[in-house]
Design a protein around this motif. Structure first.
Motif, mmCIF file in Angstrom:
data_model
loop_
_atom_site.group_PDB
_atom_site.id
_atom_site.type_symbol
_atom_site.label_atom_id
_atom_site.label_comp_id
_atom_site.label_asym_id
_atom_site.label_seq_id
_atom_site.Cartn_x
_atom_site.Cartn_y
_atom_site.Cartn_z
ATOM 1 N N SER A 7 0.861 -1.179 0.000
ATOM 2 C CA SER A 7 0.000 0.000 0.000
ATOM 3 C C SER A 7 0.900 1.232 0.000
ATOM 4 C CB SER A 7 -0.949 -0.008 1.200
ATOM 5 O OG SER A 7 -0.225 -0.053 2.402
ATOM 6 N N GLY A 8 0.277 2.355 -0.304
ATOM 7 C CA GLY A 8 1.038 3.596 -0.393
ATOM 8 C C GLY A 8 1.369 3.897 -1.838
ATOM 9 N N GLY A 9 2.278 4.804 -2.038
ATOM 10 C CA GLY A 9 2.641 5.214 -3.382
ATOM 11 C C GLY A 9 1.756 6.346 -3.857
ATOM 12 N N GLY A 10 1.871 6.661 -5.159
ATOM 13 C CA GLY A 10 1.091 7.741 -5.728
ATOM 14 C C GLY A 10 1.981 8.752 -6.409
ATOM 15 N N SER A 11 1.456 9.967 -6.529
ATOM 16 C CA SER A 11 2.179 11.029 -7.235
ATOM 17 C C SER A 11 2.598 12.114 -6.260
ATOM 18 C CB SER A 11 1.276 11.627 -8.313
ATOM 19 O OG SER A 11 0.944 10.653 -9.277
ATOM 20 N N VAL A 12 3.776 12.655 -6.502
ATOM 21 C CA VAL A 12 4.314 13.685 -5.633
ATOM 22 C C VAL A 12 5.236 14.577 -6.453
ATOM 23 C CG1 VAL A 12 6.303 12.316 -4.903
ATOM 24 C CG2 VAL A 12 5.387 14.068 -3.366
ATOM 25 N N GLN A 13 5.409 15.796 -6.011
ATOM 26 C CA GLN A 13 6.352 16.678 -6.690
ATOM 27 C C GLN A 13 7.772 16.417 -6.200
ATOM 28 O OE1 GLN A 13 4.847 20.725 -6.221
ATOM 29 N NE2 GLN A 13 3.961 20.569 -8.277
ATOM 30 N N ALA A 14 8.711 16.778 -7.026
ATOM 31 C CA ALA A 14 10.120 16.617 -6.664
ATOM 32 C C ALA A 14 10.404 17.287 -5.327
ATOM 33 C CB ALA A 14 11.010 17.196 -7.751
ATOM 34 N N GLY A 15 11.166 16.577 -4.501
ATOM 35 C CA GLY A 15 11.474 17.067 -3.169
ATOM 36 C C GLY A 15 10.521 16.561 -2.105
ATOM 37 N N GLY A 16 9.426 15.972 -2.538
ATOM 38 C CA GLY A 16 8.426 15.483 -1.603
ATOM 39 C C GLY A 16 8.779 14.136 -1.004
ATOM 40 N N SER A 17 7.845 13.629 -0.203
ATOM 41 C CA SER A 17 8.048 12.365 0.499
ATOM 42 C C SER A 17 6.860 11.443 0.304
ATOM 43 C CB SER A 17 8.244 12.626 1.999
ATOM 44 O OG SER A 17 9.369 13.431 2.248
ATOM 45 N N LEU A 18 7.146 10.162 0.367
ATOM 46 C CA LEU A 18 6.111 9.131 0.341
ATOM 47 C C LEU A 18 6.573 7.977 1.212
ATOM 48 C CD1 LEU A 18 5.136 8.839 -3.449
ATOM 49 C CD2 LEU A 18 3.650 9.648 -1.595
ATOM 50 N N ARG A 19 5.605 7.220 1.709
ATOM 51 C CA ARG A 19 5.926 5.999 2.432
ATOM 52 C C ARG A 19 5.174 4.834 1.813
ATOM 53 N NH1 ARG A 19 4.919 4.390 8.756
ATOM 54 N NH2 ARG A 19 2.783 4.055 7.989
ATOM 55 N N LEU A 20 5.915 3.800 1.506
ATOM 56 C CA LEU A 20 5.322 2.565 1.010
ATOM 57 C C LEU A 20 5.266 1.558 2.154
ATOM 58 C CD1 LEU A 20 7.192 2.161 -2.401
ATOM 59 C CD2 LEU A 20 5.139 3.491 -1.875
ATOM 60 N N SER A 21 4.191 0.786 2.167
ATOM 61 C CA SER A 21 4.006 -0.226 3.201
ATOM 62 C C SER A 21 3.885 -1.600 2.564
ATOM 63 C CB SER A 21 2.745 0.066 4.016
ATOM 64 O OG SER A 21 2.823 1.325 4.643
ATOM 65 N N CYS A 22 4.384 -2.582 3.268
ATOM 66 C CA CYS A 22 4.303 -3.969 2.804
ATOM 67 C C CYS A 22 3.854 -4.819 3.985
ATOM 68 C CB CYS A 22 5.662 -4.425 2.286
ATOM 69 S SG CYS A 22 5.710 -6.119 1.655
ATOM 70 N N ALA A 23 2.662 -5.364 3.886
ATOM 71 C CA ALA A 23 2.144 -6.271 4.909
ATOM 72 C C ALA A 23 2.558 -7.687 4.549
ATOM 73 C CB ALA A 23 0.630 -6.158 4.990
ATOM 74 N N VAL A 24 3.264 -8.328 5.472
ATOM 75 C CA VAL A 24 3.836 -9.647 5.196
ATOM 76 C C VAL A 24 3.128 -10.690 6.047
ATOM 77 C CG1 VAL A 24 5.968 -10.963 5.026
ATOM 78 C CG2 VAL A 24 6.038 -8.466 4.853
ATOM 79 N N SER A 25 2.777 -11.796 5.429
ATOM 80 C CA SER A 25 2.184 -12.906 6.177
ATOM 81 C C SER A 25 2.858 -14.205 5.776
ATOM 82 C CB SER A 25 0.669 -12.982 5.917
ATOM 83 O OG SER A 25 0.418 -13.209 4.546
ATOM 84 N N GLY A 26 2.714 -15.215 6.644
ATOM 85 C CA GLY A 26 3.364 -16.484 6.394
ATOM 86 C C GLY A 26 4.457 -16.737 7.418
ATOM 87 N N PRO A 27 4.988 -17.929 7.478
ATOM 88 C CA PRO A 27 6.005 -18.274 8.475
ATOM 89 C C PRO A 27 7.228 -17.384 8.357
ATOM 90 C CG PRO A 27 5.219 -20.229 7.329
ATOM 91 C CD PRO A 27 4.666 -19.066 6.598
ATOM 92 N N VAL A 28 7.684 -16.869 9.499
ATOM 93 C CA VAL A 28 8.834 -15.961 9.487
ATOM 94 C C VAL A 28 10.071 -16.649 8.929
ATOM 95 C CG1 VAL A 28 10.388 -14.590 10.916
ATOM 96 C CG2 VAL A 28 7.935 -14.550 11.358
ATOM 97 N N TYR A 29 10.224 -17.960 9.214
ATOM 98 C CA TYR A 29 11.427 -18.654 8.750
ATOM 99 C C TYR A 29 11.483 -18.719 7.224
ATOM 100 C CZ TYR A 29 8.302 -22.701 8.177
ATOM 101 O OH TYR A 29 7.284 -23.526 7.810
ATOM 102 N N SER A 30 10.347 -18.513 6.566
ATOM 103 C CA SER A 30 10.311 -18.543 5.101
ATOM 104 C C SER A 30 10.612 -17.190 4.481
ATOM 105 C CB SER A 30 8.926 -18.997 4.614
ATOM 106 O OG SER A 30 8.669 -20.318 4.995
ATOM 107 N N ARG A 31 10.601 -16.129 5.300
ATOM 108 C CA ARG A 31 10.706 -14.798 4.702
ATOM 109 C C ARG A 31 11.348 -13.787 5.643
ATOM 110 N NH1 ARG A 31 7.296 -12.088 8.553
ATOM 111 N NH2 ARG A 31 5.350 -13.253 8.762
ATOM 112 N N PRO A 32 12.491 -14.144 6.281
ATOM 113 C CA PRO A 32 13.109 -13.181 7.196
ATOM 114 C C PRO A 32 13.664 -11.961 6.496
ATOM 115 C CG PRO A 32 14.556 -15.042 6.866
ATOM 116 C CD PRO A 32 13.250 -15.393 6.213
ATOM 117 N N CYS A 33 13.938 -12.073 5.212
ATOM 118 C CA CYS A 33 14.532 -10.970 4.464
ATOM 119 C C CYS A 33 13.464 -10.328 3.581
ATOM 120 C CB CYS A 33 15.684 -11.484 3.602
ATOM 121 S SG CYS A 33 16.623 -10.179 2.839
ATOM 122 N N ILE A 34 13.256 -9.047 3.779
ATOM 123 C CA ILE A 34 12.280 -8.288 2.986
ATOM 124 C C ILE A 34 13.012 -7.155 2.293
ATOM 125 C CG2 ILE A 34 10.124 -6.982 3.007
ATOM 126 C CD1 ILE A 34 9.753 -9.837 3.936
ATOM 127 N N ALA A 35 12.690 -6.941 1.048
ATOM 128 C CA ALA A 35 13.373 -5.902 0.285
ATOM 129 C C ALA A 35 12.381 -5.125 -0.570
ATOM 130 C CB ALA A 35 14.446 -6.513 -0.608
#
Length: 125
Positions: A7-35
């Motif tokens: 979730s997150g994203g969209g349009s912004v003017q140069a110099g602005g800020s945005l935050r992207l979010s990633c909701a992760v589900s499933g066993p932690v041992y299968s996905r300890p690394c998020i990028a």
């Protein structure tokens, strides 16, 4: 089953800020690394930032160092990409992804097995 919902994203003017979010589900041992990766048409997907959620170890690509940061909320199983000082060249589709191991090549998309649906970020000058 590992799932990533962005979730997150969209349009912004140069110099602005945005935050992207990633909701992760499933066993932690299968996905300890998020990028976070980004891709523009005709170009290869490139790594922006990654985190080992079990150790809070992070990597940031030189192209965004000092402007982007990656963080997590373990209680909510969320990983965030905070982007500031955005430039038109940051315009891309952004993806979060998960891997079992990423200490070597932490920003290599071929390390990552699970992918979010993508979210567009557009920065205008």
């Amino acid at each position: 089953l590992v799932q990533l919902v962005q979730s997150g994203g969209g349009s912004v003017q140069a110099g602005g800020s945005l935050r992207l979010s990633c909701a992760v589900s499933g066993p932690v041992y299968s996905r300890p690394c998020i990028a976070w990766f980004r891709q523009t048409p005709g170009k290869e997907r490139e790594g922006v930032a990654s985190i080992v959620t079990t150790r809070d170890t992070t990597w940031i690509d030189d192209s965004v160092k000092g402007r982007f940061s990656i963080s997590q909320d373990n209680a909510q199983d969320m990983v965030y990409l905070q982007m500031s000082g955005l430039k038109p060249e940051d315009t891309a589709m952004y993806y979060c992804a998960a891997a079992i191991y990423c200490y070597t090549r932490p920003l290599d998309p071929f390390n990552f097995n699970y992918w979010g649906q993508g979210t567009q970020v557009t920065v205008s000058s």
